[in-house]
Enzyme design. Structure first.
Site, PDB file in Angstrom:
ATOM      1  CG  ASP A  67      -2.120  -0.932   1.032  1.00 13.46           C
ATOM      2  OD1 ASP A  67      -2.279  -1.472  -0.082  1.00 13.46           O
ATOM      3  OD2 ASP A  67      -2.877  -1.125   1.993  1.00 13.46           O
ATOM      4  CB  ALA A 178      -5.103   3.331   6.564  1.00 12.75           C
TER       5      ALA A 178
END
Length: 283
Positions: A67, A178
């Protein structure tokens, strides 16, 4: 397509994925661009360019990593024409579209124009006379030994809510899975244009997060009782702010675009990657 750019993870082994991209490019006469020090490390047969040139010259960016690499590629693509194809080399890889074994089929689908592009919201943060851009989140975070984050949130110039917490996170929908998620924020589809404000470990009277329109101007004012705070941008410290100072945030729709091949939906990826379970079925 004339040129494609490679964005490589600094440590993970990406040789197999790079070979697949180079083989595809050779057959189709596509020039492969890469950031100079990254391609030198792999001895990759690509045209060396700067990060700024990569975003400007490429018709497609291929992110090889996790990511963090994907977010870096999105920042390079910010305001440019190239969409980003994410290839996962790690374990979690929430933002990536394909794993390495699926890469040749993904490149063939791009050749056949059998894909869609998904616009992604960015948030620009201004503080201490500098401006930074995040695609996941901007957070003002407590520095150990310097007091908690005491922050007043202003929306459209008006006072709205104040928090005392370890951090106050302003996330995009992309970043909803996140830091914001770990702090108790909602999972939000990337098709939603909104900013998510979430306190981490709050110890104030009001401890809930809020969802704001992307068109709202959002300011984080550090109260006089706050400690000095770190400003984290997509998980990296970009600077520090003192009590009495302000961090101004503005959402920006469609700042970058990511390639979607229709293999999975956002909700399928969220369920698998975050290991969501139907708790009502467990009893």
């Amino acid at each position: 397509m004339h040129a494609a750019g490679l964005v490589l993870h600094p440590r993970r082994d990406s040789a197999a994925a790079v070979e697949a991209v180079l083989g595809w490019a050779t057959k189709r006469g596509v020039e492969i661009l890469g950031i100079s020090d990254e391609i030198q490390r792999l001895r990759c047969e690509a045209t060396p360019v700067t990060a700024e040139e990569l975003g400007r010259r490429a018709d497609l960016l291929v992110s090889l990593g996790g990511d963090g690499t994907m977010l870096r590629a999105m920042r390079m693509a910010d305001g440019e024409r190239a969409p980003v194809l994410g290839v996962n080399l790690g374990k979690l890889g929430f933002l990536a579209e394909v794993d390495v074994p699926d890469l040749p089929a993904a490149l063939s689908a791009i050749d056949a124009h059998d894909f869609t592009v998904e616009p992604r919201l960015a948030v620009d943060a201004r503080f201490n006379d500098q401006t930074v851009t995040a695609f996941n989140d901007v957070a003002v975070v407590r520095i150990p030994g310097e007091g908690s984050a005491r922050v007043a949130v202003r929306v459209a110039g008006q006072p709205f809510v104040s928090y005392a917490a370890d951090a106050v996170i302003v996330a995009t929908p992309t970043g909803s899975t996140a830091y914001s998620f770990s702090a108790g924020g909602p999972i939000t589809s990337p098709s939603v244009e909104a900013l998510l404000v979430t306190p981490a470990a709050p110890h104030s009277a009001y401890s809930r997060g809020v969802v704001l329109s992307v068109n709202d101007e959002v300011d984080l004012d550090l109260l006089p009782s706050s400690g000095r705070l770190a400003v984290e941008v997509d998980g990296m410290v970009a600077g520090y702010v003192e009590p009495g100072r302000r961090v101004s945030l503005r959402g920006r729709a469609g700042a970058a675009r990511v390639v979607r091949l229709g293999m999975t939906t956002f909700y399928q990826r969220a369920r698998r990657k975050l290991r969501l379970t139907d708790s009502a079925e467990l009893g």
